[in-house]
Structures are given as C-alpha cells and as structure tokens.
Enzyme design. Structure first.
Site, PDB file in Angstrom:
ATOM      1  CG  ASP A 104      -1.634  -1.201   1.434  1.00  0.00           C
ATOM      2  OD1 ASP A 104      -2.252  -1.670   0.188  1.00  0.00           O
ATOM      3  OD2 ASP A 104      -2.064  -1.768   2.274  1.00  0.00           O
ATOM      4  CG  HIS A 142      -2.615  -5.180   3.041  1.00  0.00           C
ATOM      5  ND1 HIS A 142      -2.012  -4.334   2.204  1.00  0.00           N
ATOM      6  CD2 HIS A 142      -2.422  -6.582   2.594  1.00  0.00           C
ATOM      7  CE1 HIS A 142      -1.578  -5.030   1.351  1.00  0.00           C
ATOM      8  NE2 HIS A 142      -1.859  -6.382   1.665  1.00  0.00           N
TER       9      HIS A 142
END
Length: 281
Positions: free
Chosen positions: A101, A129
């Site tokens: 990310d 996530h």
C-alpha cells in the site's frame, strides 16, 4: 554463499523448514481472482496461516514472523491467537506486511507531482490492508506534496483498490505479484537490517498495538488492537509505534472512520476462527 534447501509437506517438511529460523515470511495462500475481495480468500487462507503458525510456535517460537497472506486484517489476528494458545506470543515479533500500500501511494502520487523516483517521497499509509481500511496520509508526505482537491479522491481510491486494478488487467490469470514481491523484500530487508543493529528504520506495519511501546494510546483512540502505523524497528522487533493520528486532515479523518469499522469485523473474524478451530482445542 550458503545453499538453499526446499521442503515438501511430507516427512516433517514444515518442521525441517522452520527449525532454527530467525525470520519467517508467510506469503502462502490462494491468489485473488476477478470479483473476489480479500475476505473471499478467508476460508482457505485462514487455515493455511493457522497451520503454518502452529509450526512456527513449535519449532521456532522466537522467530520474527512477517505475514503477507491475505486477508492480512484477519490473518495477523489468527497468528496472534495461535501463538497465544501456544504460550509464545511476542507482539514485537509479529508483523502484517502492508508495504504494498505504501509502494502504491509513493508511486501513484508521481503522476501528479512529477517526481520520477518514488523512494524520494515518504507517505505513511495506516489502518489495514484491504479496500477502505487502507488510509494513505498524503497530508503527511515528506517532502510535502501538493494534490489538487479534484484529484485527491481518485488517488486515494486507486491506492485502496489498486489490487483490483491488477486482477482485472490480468483477466483472472493472477493478482499483484511483482509489486508484492518487491514490497515483501523491502519490508523483510528492513526487519533484518534492524535485527543486525541498524538504527532509525521505520516502516508502516499491521501490528498488535497494546504489546508495543506507544501502541496502547493508538489502540484506545482507534478502538481496535490491530492497526497499521509507522513502526520503528530494532534488534528485538517492533520497538515503537508512532501516533500519526493527531495530525490527519479532515478528509483523512473520514477515511479513518470507515477503516475502523471495517477492521473491527475482520479482527473479530480472525479471532473467532481460531476459537472454534478443532485443531487448536
């Protein structure tokens, strides 16, 4: 140069692979397919992670454990519960790898800023996530970045759902592999450097906050025990959690509310999976 050995499940392969390990990286599981969310992967990958962590607890309980297997929002709590049952849980040695990310945030923002080297821009990405639990903090980028208001929403969405973009582009033939390999390497290298004594290494990671210095206050503020924030690594693992929540922008506060809601359900799902698992009774 040392030889690298590989093992199959038969003939105590897992035990042989894990015995004496200092760092265990777990990317095992099925990949995402078109239309699948990370939660769709849960039933298969949850069992895989549970069994692997059981092996770690038995053979290398002091290892640093880095979990990549999705859904990370649930698999890290699963790992924690298994380690607790075995009496070897050390929150400072268990990490959910959310670096992909961060890599996406650093890369995608280039299209706006024009910076050609992503490594020159540091952008903390917090929360979880998966989808809306991913909260990129562009307001805290170093050096500061200027993002037009009419482009911010699309940029955030692309960071949150970049995985879907890859799955669709591959037409069902796979998910993010090369970028995840890089992110996994980057995080693992940071942990190893810290173990060997390098100071000042900070990477966002999805961790059990109450067991890490500075994490208790963040857990109380977010209402969840597992949450990704910038973590300072040291020879003993996660040495300090940095609270970046105090200086988020109004837009980021809204993103955080959605993230906290999503995380609570995912964490509870992971904990419940271990509680009802016959293998762990």
């Amino acid at each position: 140069m040392k030889a690298v050995s590989g093992y199959l499940k038969e003939n105590d392969g897992l035990k042989k692979a894990l015995t004496g390990a200092d760092v265990v990286v777990i990317p095992a599981g099925v990949p995402r397919k078109p239309g699948m969310t990370r939660d769709d992967l849960f039933n298969i990958n949850a069992g895989i992670v549970r069994d692997l962590i059981t092996g770690v607890a038995e053979t290398s309980p002091k290892a640093f454990i880095l979990i990549i297997s999705n859904p990370v929002n649930s698999t890290v709590p699963i790992a924690a519960e298994v380690l607790k049952q075995a009496g070897v849980f050390d929150p400072k040695r268990l990490f959910g790898v959310t670096t992909l990310d961060v890599v996406r945030a650093e890369t995608f923002v280039q299209e706006i800023t024009g910076e050609k080297d992503p490594s020159k821009t540091v952008i903390p990405v917090i929360g979880g996530h998966s989808g809306e639990t991913i909260v990129p903090l562009f307001s805290q980028a170093k050096p500061a970045v200027s993002i037009p208001a009419d482009k911010l929403g699309a940029l955030v969405h692309r960071v949150q759902f970049g995985g879907d973009e890859v799955v669709q582009a591959k037409g069902g033939a796979g998910s993010a592999t090369l970028s995840m390999a890089y992110a996994g390497y980057r995080f693992t290298e940071s942990v190893i450097k810290a173990i060997k004594g390098q100071k000042g290494i900070v990477e966002p990671s999805y961790v059990y906050l109450p067991g890490i210095s500075g994490g208790e206050a963040i857990a109380k503020e977010t209402g969840v025990d597992f949450f990704s924030v910038p973590i300072e690594f040291g020879s003993s693992g996660a040495e300090k959690a940095y609270n970046v929540l105090t200086s988020v922008s109004p837009e980021e506060k809204e993103l955080l509310e959605a993230a906290k809601t999503g995380l609570k359900g995912s964490i509870d799902k992971g904990v419940a999976f271990v509680a009802k698992s016959p293998e762990q009774k």
